[in-house]
Design an enzyme around this catalytic site. Structure first.
Site, PDB file in Angstrom:
ATOM      1  N   HIS A   1       0.660  -1.303   0.156  1.00 47.77           N
ATOM      2  CA  HIS A   1      -0.162  -0.086  -0.153  1.00 47.77           C
ATOM      3  C   HIS A   1       0.662   1.117   0.223  1.00 47.77           C
ATOM      4  O   HIS A   1       0.730   1.868  -0.595  1.00 47.77           O
ATOM      5  CB  HIS A   1      -0.694   0.253   1.326  1.00 47.77           C
ATOM      6  CG  HIS A   1      -2.472   0.792   1.256  1.00 47.77           C
ATOM      7  ND1 HIS A   1      -3.511   1.338   1.135  1.00 47.77           N
ATOM      8  CD2 HIS A   1      -1.781   2.199   2.012  1.00 47.77           C
ATOM      9  CE1 HIS A   1      -3.882   2.379   1.059  1.00 47.77           C
ATOM     10  NE2 HIS A   1      -2.837   3.547   1.290  1.00 47.77           N
ATOM     11  N   GLU A   2       2.134   1.306   0.835  1.00 41.99           N
ATOM     12  CA  GLU A   2       2.581   2.652   0.823  1.00 41.99           C
ATOM     13  C   GLU A   2       3.504   2.707  -0.050  1.00 41.99           C
ATOM     14  O   GLU A   2       3.704   3.941  -0.742  1.00 41.99           O
ATOM     15  CB  GLU A   2       3.355   2.573   2.695  1.00 41.99           C
ATOM     16  CG  GLU A   2       2.547   2.781   3.461  1.00 41.99           C
ATOM     17  CD  GLU A   2       1.311   3.322   3.397  1.00 41.99           C
ATOM     18  OE1 GLU A   2       1.731   4.278   2.895  1.00 41.99           O
ATOM     19  OE2 GLU A   2       0.780   3.536   4.447  1.00 41.99           O
TER      20      GLU A   2
ATOM     21  N   HIS B   1       1.914   4.153  -2.952  1.00 43.66           N
ATOM     22  CA  HIS B   1       1.787   5.478  -3.281  1.00 43.66           C
ATOM     23  C   HIS B   1       2.638   6.402  -3.342  1.00 43.66           C
ATOM     24  O   HIS B   1       3.235   7.282  -3.703  1.00 43.66           O
ATOM     25  CB  HIS B   1       1.694   6.047  -1.417  1.00 43.66           C
ATOM     26  CG  HIS B   1      -0.059   5.871  -0.284  1.00 43.66           C
ATOM     27  ND1 HIS B   1      -0.858   6.406  -1.414  1.00 43.66           N
ATOM     28  CD2 HIS B   1      -0.027   5.919   0.232  1.00 43.66           C
ATOM     29  CE1 HIS B   1      -1.556   6.476  -0.156  1.00 43.66           C
ATOM     30  NE2 HIS B   1      -1.729   5.886   0.468  1.00 43.66           N
TER      31      HIS B   1
ATOM     32  N   HIS C   1      -5.774   6.052  -2.880  1.00 40.80           N
ATOM     33  CA  HIS C   1      -6.339   4.900  -2.242  1.00 40.80           C
ATOM     34  C   HIS C   1      -7.695   4.845  -3.231  1.00 40.80           C
ATOM     35  O   HIS C   1      -8.623   5.693  -4.550  1.00 40.80           O
ATOM     36  CB  HIS C   1      -7.654   5.923  -1.148  1.00 40.80           C
ATOM     37  CG  HIS C   1      -6.034   5.681  -0.205  1.00 40.80           C
ATOM     38  ND1 HIS C   1      -6.559   6.613   1.335  1.00 40.80           N
ATOM     39  CD2 HIS C   1      -5.384   5.179   0.378  1.00 40.80           C
ATOM     40  CE1 HIS C   1      -6.047   6.894   1.755  1.00 40.80           C
ATOM     41  NE2 HIS C   1      -4.589   5.540   1.647  1.00 40.80           N
TER      42      HIS C   1
ATOM     43  N   CYS D   1      -9.199  -4.007  -2.901  1.00 39.04           N
ATOM     44  CA  CYS D   1      -8.121  -3.623  -3.523  1.00 39.04           C
ATOM     45  C   CYS D   1      -6.569  -3.389  -2.358  1.00 39.04           C
ATOM     46  O   CYS D   1      -7.228  -2.533  -1.147  1.00 39.04           O
ATOM     47  CB  CYS D   1      -8.309  -2.803  -4.660  1.00 39.04           C
ATOM     48  SG  CYS D   1      -6.303  -1.655  -4.924  1.00 39.04           S
TER      49      CYS D   1
ATOM     50  N   CYS E   1      -6.060  -0.430 -10.072  1.00 35.29           N
ATOM     51  CA  CYS E   1      -4.653   0.512  -9.843  1.00 35.29           C
ATOM     52  C   CYS E   1      -3.496  -0.490 -10.613  1.00 35.29           C
ATOM     53  O   CYS E   1      -2.868   0.200 -10.465  1.00 35.29           O
ATOM     54  CB  CYS E   1      -4.873  -0.146  -8.699  1.00 35.29           C
ATOM     55  SG  CYS E   1      -5.863   0.641  -7.059  1.00 35.29           S
TER      56      CYS E   1
HETATM   57 ZN   LIG Z   1      -2.402   4.750   2.166  1.00 38.59          ZN
HETATM   58 ZN   LIG Z   2      -7.992  -0.936  -6.231  1.00 42.23          ZN
END
Ligand SMILES: [Zn+2]
Ligand SMILES: [Zn+2]
Lengths: 180, 463
Positions: free
Chosen positions: A129-130, A133, A139, A145, A167
């Site tokens: 996740h990070e 980014h 998000h 996801c 994504c």
């Molecule tokens: Zn985040």
């Molecule tokens: Zn996604």
């Protein structure tokens, strides 16, 4: 292709299984080599004695200075993280930048009860996740996801450790400089 | 992101707060801009539209409450969230009084922040969608205060709109409660006389002599109790519209008086010699069959033709059931505002009952029933029992009393006639008999076409 560096910056000794599992998922999600970076240095200046937590933004700056200086660097810590407006964060990634940090401190809930595999899964998800980014991803509205926002550990458990197709497409656009 | 991103303005004098809040919200997909103080924020508010303003309470120069107050003047629909390091009840109350959406105590829970933003966005979307829907509804189904999507009513609106532009007398026909006065008001509002008065008189409510004085006024001493000169409704309506409701109920003397005014546009006050000129547009209404009353000698034929220049027939609610959901929604919304009570609508069970009801009292009855429901209901949704809908008028004999076969047949035929609004062909089809047989039965039982007991009329007699 620039690698993703994974760097244990916790106070305790590193947990190999934990870091390897995160590295595996990072490689899968972003299709890049994942290397380990190590150094005895720790971002102790990021500690806020009043809140007894580490300021994640300060860690990100330090990772860029002290880190490998190429690709993306993900710091993994056992210290509790915060940003000034929030009581805590699981981690923080520079949006479209070079550094990300993730903490296991808030991911430990129920781990003793259910087993260490739960922590492995949670950390891998928050790591992807990070770093997502740092690759410029925002998000995602798809709850399963990995880029879905997690406000609590329950949300983390609900997600998969993967990017959804939307994504993935977005990530490709970001790499090739396609439509924003 | 394909849809337009929500624009958030963050105001804080501390850079680290601007950065961390901005970064967090940015990752959530919002378009975030920052301002270092209240003055800079107000400049941005003057220049562009924003959805959400997040402002710190304590700032040098202009504090958060002052920013809130000014911001609300510039953009009233802006959702303002106040941030504070310490929550005191006083500041929270002050913030809410000034129209803040909510306040957050630093450091806040990540869940709290994200949920609050989502809630604001979904509410704003809802408000926007409702406004768009309501506009569309107005354009499509509305003639002033009348709401309908039935083709029959759309034709009525068309006719009313055209008639409004003329100065001709209009005769509004329809069952009681069908909205004759509302239509008359709408016509007045759409007419060149809209700036003038709209005066309504119910002709059935008064005795003939009282009605006469009500309409024409009287001079001092014209009769016992006439202690001062009084202007009548005709004079009051000068330059505007006079609505004569239940005009079919007036007696023969007044019929003649009315005819004279309509012909000469002038009249005498009671007990007066001086004639008064008036410029009044007449809209009359009745739930009676005036033509029939003429035939029976109960209503002057010449007056009927004077009034019946443009007849407009409002169909009864049971003939346009497709309007019921629309009316329910509109009434519930209005009642919610009037009663300051949260009302979201009616349950599906209640709606089916409303759709099935025959509405002898038409739109007015529907409104009354919903009003009762709105008073009685305990939650935001009006339930079937809250409506206290009357049961069907006894279409079947009460248990315990044994009726003859003929009695049962008579009641059933009557119910079918009522259901079809007196349409003999349709009723015959439903009953599985031919029209001649049905007529014979109706004549024998003295059934009227609408199912009420009265002598039947000629089968193809125009109404
Ligand atoms: Zn985040
Ligand atoms: Zn996604």
């Amino acid at each position: 292709m620039d690698p993703i560096f994974i760097w244990w910056i916790g106070e305790a000794a590193p947990d190999r299984a934990l870091l390897d599992h995160a590295a595996l998922h990072l490689g899968r999600a972003f299709g890049r080599p994942v290397r380990e970076w190590s150094s005895p240095e720790r971002p102790r200046h990021a500690y806020d004695p009043k809140r007894k937590q580490h300021l994640s933004g300060a860690i990100l700056k330090w990772l860029l200075e002290a880190g490998p200086g190429a690709g993306k660097v993900l710091g993994v810590t056992d210290r509790d993280l915060f940003i000034p407006i929030l009581t805590y964060v699981f981690g923080e990634g520079q949006l479209g930048g070079g550094a990300a940090v993730v903490s296991i401190a808030r991911l430990l809930e129920d781990v003793e009860l259910i087993g260490p595999q739960l922590l492995l899964e949670r950390l891998a998800k928050e790591a992807v996740h990070e770093v997502g980014h740092a690759f410029g991803l925002l998000h995602c509205a798809t709850p399963v996801c990995v880029m879905a926002r997690s406000s609590g550990v329950r949300n983390v458990d609900e997600k998969k450790p993967e990017l959804c197709s939307e994504c993935r497409r977005r990530l490709e656009e970001l790499q090739t400089g396609g439509p924003r | 992101m394909s849809n337009e991103r929500t624009r958030i303005l963050v105001v804080d004098d501390e850079e680290i707060v601007r950065e961390s809040l901005g970064g967090w919200l940015e990752k959530d997909g919002y378009s975030v801009h920052v301002a270092v103080d209240g003055f800079a924020a107000l400049e941005k508010l003057k220049a562009e539209r924003w959805s959400i303003l997040i402002v710190d309470l304590k700032m040098p120069g202009m504090d958060g409450l002052q920013v809130l107050e000014e911001a609300k003047k510039l953009q009233p629909e802006l959702a303002v969230v106040i941030m504070t390091a310490y929550a005191t009840v006083d500041t929270a109350v002050a913030a809410m009084k000034l129209g803040a959406y909510d306040y957050l105590v630093k450091p806040f829970d990540p869940e709290e922040l994200s949920l609050m933003m989502q809630k604001i966005v979904s509410q704003q979307t809802l408000v926007r969608e409702n406004a768009v829907l309501r506009q569309a509804l107005k354009r499509e189904y509305r003639f002033r205060d009348l709401l309908s999507k039935s083709p029959a009513m759309q034709a009525v609106f068309e006719l009313a709109r055209t008639a409004a532009r003329s100065n001709s007398t209009i005769l509004v026909l329809g069952e009681s409660g069908s909205g004759k006065e509302v239509l008359a008001r709408a016509i007045h509002q759409e007419s060149p006389r809209a700036e003038g008065p709209f005066v309504a008189v119910s002709c059935a409510a008064l005795t003939e002599s009282l009605l006469e004085s009500e309409l024409f006024g009287h001079e001092k001493g014209a009769f016992t109790g006439a202690i001062a000169r009084r202007k009548g409704k005709f004079e009051a309506a000068h330059g505007g519209t006079l609505f004569l409701d239940e005009v079919g109920d007036i007696g023969s003397k007044l019929q003649l008086d009315l005819l004279r005014v309509l012909e000469e546009r002038r009249f005498h006050r009671i007990g007066g010699n001086e004639s008064v000129d008036v410029d009044v547009r007449i809209i009359a209404a009745t739930n009676r069959d005036l033509k029939r009353a003429v035939g029976e000698g109960k209503f002057r034929e010449d007056l009927f033709y004077r009034l019946n220049v443009i007849p407009i027939l409002i169909p009864p609610l049971r003939d346009r059931r497709e309007d019921i959901p629309l009316l329910v929604e509109s009434f519930v919304e209005r009642l919610s505002v009037e009663m300051k009570k949260r009302l979201d609508g009616v349950s599906s069970e209640a709606m089916s009952a409303l759709m099935a009801h025959d509405w002898p009292g038409n739109v007015r009855e529907l409104r009354n029933i919903l009003e009762r429901g709105a008073v009685v209901c305990t939650g935001p949704v009006i339930q079937l029992p809250d409506l206290g809908l009357p049961g069907k008028p006894d279409a079947a004999p009460r248990p315990g009393t044994l009726a003859s076969l003929e009695e049962v047949e008579r009641r059933h035929v009557s119910a079918v006639l009522a259901h079809t609004g007196g349409n003999v062909s349709q009723s015959a089809r439903i009953l599985g008999i031919d029209r001649v047989t049905l007529y014979n039965k109706m004549r024998k039982w003295g059934l009227r076409r609408d199912g009420e007991d009265e002598p039947p009329r000629d089968d193809n007699g125009a109404r």
